[in-house]
Design a protein around this motif. Structure first.
Motif, mmCIF file in Angstrom:
data_model
loop_
_atom_site.group_PDB
_atom_site.id
_atom_site.type_symbol
_atom_site.label_atom_id
_atom_site.label_comp_id
_atom_site.label_asym_id
_atom_site.label_seq_id
_atom_site.Cartn_x
_atom_site.Cartn_y
_atom_site.Cartn_z
ATOM 1 N N ILE A 1 20.642 2.261 -2.925
ATOM 2 C CA ILE A 1 22.007 1.796 -2.768
ATOM 3 C C ILE A 1 22.885 3.017 -2.522
ATOM 4 O O ILE A 1 22.843 3.976 -3.275
ATOM 5 C CB ILE A 1 22.474 1.032 -4.025
ATOM 6 C CG1 ILE A 1 21.602 -0.203 -4.221
ATOM 7 C CG2 ILE A 1 23.931 0.672 -3.912
ATOM 8 C CD1 ILE A 1 21.903 -0.985 -5.476
ATOM 9 N N LYS A 2 23.669 2.967 -1.444
ATOM 10 C CA LYS A 2 24.581 4.059 -1.102
ATOM 11 C C LYS A 2 25.961 3.497 -0.826
ATOM 12 O O LYS A 2 26.088 2.396 -0.316
ATOM 13 C CB LYS A 2 24.120 4.759 0.182
ATOM 14 C CG LYS A 2 22.851 5.537 0.076
ATOM 15 C CD LYS A 2 22.661 6.304 1.365
ATOM 16 C CE LYS A 2 21.244 6.338 1.790
ATOM 17 N NZ LYS A 2 21.044 6.953 3.085
ATOM 18 N N SER A 3 26.979 4.275 -1.127
ATOM 19 C CA SER A 3 28.336 3.853 -0.787
ATOM 20 C C SER A 3 28.577 4.142 0.689
ATOM 21 O O SER A 3 27.851 4.914 1.312
ATOM 22 C CB SER A 3 29.360 4.572 -1.656
ATOM 23 O OG SER A 3 29.347 5.942 -1.365
ATOM 24 N N LEU A 5 30.469 5.508 4.165
ATOM 25 C CA LEU A 5 30.988 6.810 4.579
ATOM 26 C C LEU A 5 32.458 6.688 4.955
ATOM 27 O O LEU A 5 32.882 5.664 5.494
ATOM 28 C CB LEU A 5 30.193 7.323 5.773
ATOM 29 C CG LEU A 5 28.707 7.577 5.518
ATOM 30 C CD1 LEU A 5 28.000 7.936 6.809
ATOM 31 C CD2 LEU A 5 28.532 8.667 4.492
ATOM 32 N N LYS A 83 36.393 3.228 4.218
ATOM 33 C CA LYS A 83 34.959 3.530 4.280
ATOM 34 C C LYS A 83 34.217 2.441 5.021
ATOM 35 O O LYS A 83 34.628 1.287 5.035
ATOM 36 C CB LYS A 83 34.381 3.671 2.871
ATOM 37 C CG LYS A 83 34.954 4.848 2.118
ATOM 38 C CD LYS A 83 34.248 5.069 0.820
ATOM 39 C CE LYS A 83 34.859 6.291 0.152
ATOM 40 N NZ LYS A 83 33.943 7.028 -0.620
ATOM 41 N N GLY A 86 28.762 0.021 2.564
ATOM 42 C CA GLY A 86 27.689 0.738 1.883
ATOM 43 C C GLY A 86 26.331 0.162 2.254
ATOM 44 O O GLY A 86 26.224 -0.878 2.888
ATOM 45 N N GLU A 87 25.297 0.859 1.845
ATOM 46 C CA GLU A 87 23.930 0.432 2.151
ATOM 47 C C GLU A 87 23.286 -0.132 0.898
ATOM 48 O O GLU A 87 23.236 0.522 -0.134
ATOM 49 C CB GLU A 87 23.129 1.629 2.657
ATOM 50 C CG GLU A 87 21.739 1.286 3.088
ATOM 51 C CD GLU A 87 21.006 2.493 3.635
ATOM 52 O OE1 GLU A 87 19.786 2.578 3.404
ATOM 53 O OE2 GLU A 87 21.633 3.341 4.279
ATOM 54 N N GLN A 120 23.561 -4.985 7.102
ATOM 55 C CA GLN A 120 24.331 -3.747 6.940
ATOM 56 C C GLN A 120 25.179 -3.590 8.200
ATOM 57 O O GLN A 120 24.643 -3.361 9.275
ATOM 58 C CB GLN A 120 23.404 -2.537 6.809
ATOM 59 C CG GLN A 120 22.309 -2.673 5.800
ATOM 60 C CD GLN A 120 22.804 -2.594 4.379
ATOM 61 O OE1 GLN A 120 23.779 -1.921 4.102
ATOM 62 N NE2 GLN A 120 22.149 -3.290 3.491
#
Length: 154
Positions: A1-3, A5, A83, A86-87, A120
């Motif tokens: 899990i990523k926020s 960009l 942003k 996120g992923e 995504q």
């Protein structure tokens, strides 16, 4: 899990960028000009990332305008409030080994990428004044993918 960009908004070329002002990639071509941000305007919009309304307007596009001729915009190079999505990706693998004989083994593997088939979204169109400014038009990841493997060892 990523926020997600931070987004880097850009404006259309103007007199300043055509004569070498702004940031030109590798020193070639017209420079990149940033848009003007209207002070006090709320850039971020709420709502679920997967809603149609959010895809049609990822952020408040009315907060940004094209700078005048021979002028730099006042927007940050990268906006910390805006942003991309996120992923969230869950991959899984299941393996089972079978002993067929004393010397022969059979291994079965199943791998599932993006187990929950979670879309995504790519970053929105970031060019002020361009068609579709602030809209998300495509998906970044592939849909769920499943692969199976069978291996015999002897």
């Amino acid at each position: 899990i990523k926020s997600g960009l931070p987004l880097a908004l850009v404006a259309q070329s103007n007199g300043l960028s055509n004569f070498g002002g702004g940031t030109a990639p590798f020193g070639l071509g017209p420079g990149i000009i940033r848009p003007n941000y209207t002070a006090g305007c709320n850039k971020a919009l709420g709502g679920a990332a997967h809603s149609e309304a959010r895809a049609n307007e990822w952020f408040n596009t009315s907060c940004f305008t094209q700078p005048g001729n021979f002028a730099f915009g006042n927007e940050n190079r990268v906006d910390p409030q805006l942003k991309s999505q996120g992923e969230v990706n869950f991959d899984t693998s299941v393996n089972k080994t079978f002993n067929l004989t004393e010397r022969v083994k059979l291994k079965f593997s199943a791998e599932i990428f993006d187990l929950f088939n979670h879309a995504q979204f790519a970053e929105p169109n970031l060019a002020v004044g361009g068609s579709g400014f602030g809209t998300v038009t495509h998906q970044l990841n592939l849909p769920r993918t499943v692969q199976f493997a069978l291996r015999a060892s002897f």
